[in-house]
Design a protein around this motif. Structure first.
Motif, mmCIF file in Angstrom:
data_model
loop_
_atom_site.group_PDB
_atom_site.id
_atom_site.type_symbol
_atom_site.label_atom_id
_atom_site.label_comp_id
_atom_site.label_asym_id
_atom_site.label_seq_id
_atom_site.Cartn_x
_atom_site.Cartn_y
_atom_site.Cartn_z
ATOM 1 N N ASN A 53 0.695 -1.263 -0.047
ATOM 2 C CA ASN A 53 -0.095 0.075 -0.036
ATOM 3 C C ASN A 53 0.821 1.245 -0.019
ATOM 4 N N ASP A 54 2.023 1.218 0.862
ATOM 5 C CA ASP A 54 2.625 2.481 0.944
ATOM 6 C C ASP A 54 3.701 2.654 -0.465
ATOM 7 N N GLU A 55 4.004 1.520 -1.087
ATOM 8 C CA GLU A 55 4.816 1.593 -2.319
ATOM 9 C C GLU A 55 3.866 1.833 -3.371
ATOM 10 N N TYR A 56 2.696 1.606 -3.454
ATOM 11 C CA TYR A 56 1.623 1.740 -4.697
ATOM 12 C C TYR A 56 0.582 2.386 -4.033
ATOM 13 N N PRO A 57 0.646 3.647 -3.723
ATOM 14 C CA PRO A 57 -0.612 4.408 -3.335
ATOM 15 C C PRO A 57 -1.780 4.471 -4.349
ATOM 16 N N ASP A 58 -1.585 4.511 -5.478
ATOM 17 C CA ASP A 58 -2.663 4.494 -6.455
ATOM 18 C C ASP A 58 -3.375 3.089 -6.490
ATOM 19 N N ALA A 59 -2.520 1.990 -6.401
ATOM 20 C CA ALA A 59 -3.135 0.848 -6.474
ATOM 21 C C ALA A 59 -3.968 0.446 -5.053
ATOM 22 N N LYS A 60 -3.421 0.957 -3.879
ATOM 23 C CA LYS A 60 -4.276 1.163 -2.952
ATOM 24 C C LYS A 60 -5.658 1.816 -2.795
ATOM 25 N N GLU A 61 -5.562 2.628 -3.531
ATOM 26 C CA GLU A 61 -6.772 3.493 -4.009
ATOM 27 C C GLU A 61 -7.785 2.590 -4.769
ATOM 28 N N GLY A 62 -7.247 1.803 -5.723
ATOM 29 C CA GLY A 62 -7.862 1.130 -6.574
ATOM 30 C C GLY A 62 -8.415 0.024 -5.932
ATOM 31 N N MET A 63 -7.914 -0.503 -4.930
ATOM 32 C CA MET A 63 -8.295 -1.620 -3.956
ATOM 33 C C MET A 63 -9.507 -1.231 -3.263
ATOM 34 N N LYS A 64 -9.427 0.082 -2.508
ATOM 35 C CA LYS A 64 -10.320 0.477 -1.743
ATOM 36 C C LYS A 64 -11.418 0.565 -2.655
ATOM 37 N N GLU A 65 -11.491 1.238 -3.712
ATOM 38 C CA GLU A 65 -12.746 1.333 -4.714
ATOM 39 C C GLU A 65 -13.218 -0.123 -5.049
ATOM 40 N N LEU A 66 -12.274 -1.274 -5.322
ATOM 41 C CA LEU A 66 -13.127 -2.469 -5.617
ATOM 42 C C LEU A 66 -13.660 -3.142 -4.264
ATOM 43 N N ILE A 67 -13.032 -2.778 -3.158
ATOM 44 C CA ILE A 67 -13.820 -3.238 -2.121
ATOM 45 C C ILE A 67 -14.911 -2.647 -1.783
ATOM 46 N N SER A 68 -15.115 -1.337 -1.850
ATOM 47 C CA SER A 68 -16.351 -0.542 -1.853
ATOM 48 C C SER A 68 -17.421 -1.109 -2.763
ATOM 49 N N GLU A 69 -17.005 -1.341 -3.950
ATOM 50 C CA GLU A 69 -17.931 -1.840 -5.090
ATOM 51 C C GLU A 69 -18.369 -3.366 -4.826
ATOM 52 N N ILE A 70 -17.566 -4.161 -4.166
ATOM 53 C CA ILE A 70 -18.209 -5.395 -3.983
ATOM 54 C C ILE A 70 -18.914 -5.384 -2.654
ATOM 55 N N LYS A 71 -18.906 -4.537 -1.803
ATOM 56 C CA LYS A 71 -19.472 -4.303 -0.639
ATOM 57 C C LYS A 71 -20.935 -3.805 -1.069
ATOM 58 N N GLU A 72 -20.938 -2.767 -1.922
ATOM 59 C CA GLU A 72 -22.241 -2.160 -2.307
ATOM 60 C C GLU A 72 -23.194 -3.021 -3.139
ATOM 61 N N ARG A 73 -22.261 -3.772 -3.975
ATOM 62 C CA ARG A 73 -22.970 -4.986 -4.857
ATOM 63 C C ARG A 73 -23.861 -5.874 -3.911
ATOM 64 N N ASN A 74 -22.802 -6.464 -2.893
ATOM 65 C CA ASN A 74 -23.544 -7.466 -2.054
ATOM 66 C C ASN A 74 -24.766 -6.945 -1.053
ATOM 67 N N GLU A 75 -24.693 -5.773 -0.744
ATOM 68 C CA GLU A 75 -25.672 -5.175 0.168
ATOM 69 C C GLU A 75 -26.833 -5.016 -0.649
ATOM 70 N N GLN A 76 -26.827 -4.544 -1.997
ATOM 71 C CA GLN A 76 -27.967 -4.350 -3.020
ATOM 72 C C GLN A 76 -28.546 -5.692 -3.331
ATOM 73 N N HIS A 77 -27.699 -6.665 -3.550
ATOM 74 C CA HIS A 77 -28.010 -8.136 -3.652
ATOM 75 C C HIS A 77 -28.931 -8.727 -2.653
ATOM 76 N N ARG A 78 -28.357 -8.450 -1.289
ATOM 77 C CA ARG A 78 -29.246 -9.028 -0.139
ATOM 78 C C ARG A 78 -30.501 -8.309 -0.106
ATOM 79 N N LYS A 79 -30.525 -6.844 -0.375
ATOM 80 C CA LYS A 79 -31.666 -6.257 -0.368
ATOM 81 C C LYS A 79 -32.637 -6.889 -1.226
ATOM 82 N N ASP A 80 -32.221 -7.056 -2.508
ATOM 83 C CA ASP A 80 -32.788 -7.649 -3.620
ATOM 84 C C ASP A 80 -33.669 -9.049 -3.373
ATOM 85 N N GLN A 81 -33.200 -9.634 -2.558
ATOM 86 C CA GLN A 81 -33.518 -11.035 -2.180
ATOM 87 C C GLN A 81 -34.508 -11.086 -1.128
ATOM 88 N N GLN A 82 -34.797 -9.919 -0.371
ATOM 89 C CA GLN A 82 -35.579 -9.746 0.769
ATOM 90 C C GLN A 82 -37.007 -9.461 0.277
#
Length: 82
Positions: A53-82
């Protein structure tokens, strides 16, 4: 590694992605694979991930975005199933 194992693992990853996000295509499977591996590495070898993360701050930001996307998609999927 033999092709049979690769194919079987791909099936597992496809199903995991479907259950997690409600759908699975090659792009989503790759994102889920990166998310899962990064999460595992950050817990099992935190100093390595911190160094990366320290060596590649741009990659760290990319991973944060990816993690956020996965979390949001999972939350939406769980809502859709209810």
């Amino acid at each position: 590694m033999d092709q049979k194992l690769r194919d079987q693992f791909d099936g597992l990853l496809t199903k995991y992605t479907e259950l997690l996000l409600g759908e699975a295509d090659e792009d989503l499977k790759e994102k889920v694979q990166m998310w899962a591996l990064y999460t595992y590495m950050s817990k099992s070898m935190a100093p390595l991930v911190k160094h990366w993360n320290d060596e590649y701050p741009d990659a760290k930001e990319g991973m944060k975005e990816l993690i956020s996307e996965i979390k949001e998609r999972n939350e939406q999927h769980r809502k859709d199933q209810q």
